[in-house]
Design a protein around this motif. Structure first.
Motif, PDB file in Angstrom:
ATOM      1  N   GLU A  22       0.404   3.799   5.625  1.00 46.73           N
ATOM      2  CA  GLU A  22      -1.114   4.331   5.917  1.00 46.73           C
ATOM      3  C   GLU A  22      -1.782   4.763   5.360  1.00 46.73           C
ATOM      4  N   ALA A  28      -6.340   3.407   5.277  1.00 50.46           N
ATOM      5  CA  ALA A  28      -6.865   4.090   5.587  1.00 50.46           C
ATOM      6  C   ALA A  28      -8.583   4.444   5.483  1.00 50.46           C
ATOM      7  N   LYS A  46     -11.393   3.297   7.619  1.00 50.90           N
ATOM      8  CA  LYS A  46     -12.215   3.626   7.997  1.00 50.90           C
ATOM      9  C   LYS A  46     -13.621   2.309   7.979  1.00 50.90           C
TER      10      LYS A  46
END
Length: 381
Positions: free
Chosen positions: A196, A200, A204
């Motif tokens: 994760e 990330a 985003k």
């Protein structure tokens, strides 16, 4: 229910001193065994004996080899013990308890040899014959634990503790099972957190791309490791590929601000102060004649989770049915770019699906190649 699995068994070769022993106690075949009186007598008895008697004999042979193998730490003898038990089981005798002992004993030796899958299989076979066999439960549970088959191990422990709730060996395996599961869960959680964290930035970026209304599909070309990025003001910067189909040349604009006008970049690349183009010997690709095109409806737009994976370097597999189409309401065609528009305005056109990165074909106006390209190039779709 004691076991000797913790014995340090190291490879070695047995001393061939069987000639002075009765044939029943041989741990390996001596030279000229067929001429030994004991061996001849045993073979004669074997031919006259019942399957149960022969299976019992193989069990005793296996037990002898196991005992000597443990004492001498000889793995070869342990493997010979497995062979003896296997021969006994192959007879398929009618004595259930004898078959139970053969399976249990073979499971024990397989455990000593680290053959955990075979040990589990023998233990399960023993439990088919006798569900209350605590030895089979213990050996099977330990083998399942070693194999990482935790559900099987838990089921065997439940079965065994129902028979002997205070069995120390089973309680020990139960503790090891809980610790292994906890360790595995911790590892999975750590791996998930690491994945994760690695995803990330892509999440985003994908969220920004989708929020701004851009749509991406599978790439037609690659620009190495270059990716779009968002600056501190929230503006998106794209790597842009320019293809010159007439000559097979290409250019990459590594950082094109989404609000930059197309004309501004063309001025830099083809204006009077730009370097000359070596391959344009006819001088056709001048600032006044250069025209950009994009391919409309270049493919099926990616979903956001697919876009996250793509931005992380894992593009979905190409679906032949999802590429450009020649016919229908979503057919593909060449669209001339209005150079007075910004890159954002061009990319947000209703029929513009970005093929991995913004991709434009560069043609020189009013040439035979331009006419031929626009008429024929889409035949490949």
């Amino acid at each position: 229910m004691s076991d000797s699995d913790s014995e340090d068994i190291t490879p070695s070769q047995p001393v061939n001193d069987n000639a002075d022993l009765p044939a029943l106690f041989w741990d390996s075949m001596p030279d000229n065994a067929e001429e030994h009186p004991d061996y001849i007598a045993m073979k004669a008895l074997e031919e006259e004996s019942t399957p149960e008697e022969r299976a019992e004999n193989f069990k005793q042979q296996g037990n002898n080899k196991l005992r000597v193998g443990l004492k001498s730490k000889n793995r070869l003898l342990l493997r010979e013990a497995v062979e003896a038990y296997t021969k006994g089981l192959a007879l398929k005798c009618s004595d259930t308890q004898l078959n139970l002992a053969l399976h249990n004993n073979r499971a024990h030796v397989h455990s000593l040899l680290g053959n955990w899958r075979s040990a589990l299989q023998d233990s399960q076979a023993a439990l088919q014959l006798e569900p209350a066999s605590i030895k089979a439960v213990f050996r099977g549970a330990r083998a399942a634990l070693k194999l990482g088959q935790w559900d099987v191990c838990g089921q065997l422990l439940q079965q065994g503790l129902a028979l002997e709730p205070e069995a120390a060996e089973l309680l020990q395996i139960q503790q090891e099972l809980a610790a292994s599961r906890k360790q595995h869960e911790d590892q999975q959680a750590a791996q998930a957190a690491a994945r994760e964290a690695a995803l990330a930035p892509s999440r985003k970026l994908a969220a920004t791309i989708v929020l701004k209304g851009y749509r991406l599909t599978l790439p037609e070309v690659h620009v190495g490791s270059k990716q779009p990025y968002v600056d501190k003001q929230g503006a998106l910067h794209w790597p842009v590929m320019l293809l010159y189909p007439e000559t097979g040349q290409q250019d990459v604009i590594e950082d094109w601000h989404e609000e930059d006008l197309v004309a501004e970049h063309l001025d830099v690349m083809f204006g009077p102060d730009a370097p000359s183009i070596d391959w344009d010997t006819a001088g056709e690709y001048s600032r006044q004649r250069v025209q950009l095109y994009y391919l409309s409806n270049a493919g099926q737009p990616l979903k956001q989770d697919q876009l996250v994976d793509a931005l992380h370097g894992k593009w979905p597999e190409r679906d032949p049915q999802a590429g450009p189409k020649r016919y229908g309401s979503s057919s593909s065609h060449w669209v001339p770019v209005d150079e007075s528009l910004s890159l954002r305005q061009v990319l947000l056109a209703p029929d513009h699906v970005i093929p991995g990165v913004p991709l434009f074909w560069v043609l020189a106006r009013d040439t035979q190649y331009q006419a031929r390209f626009l008429a024929e190039e889409l035949r490949r779709f």
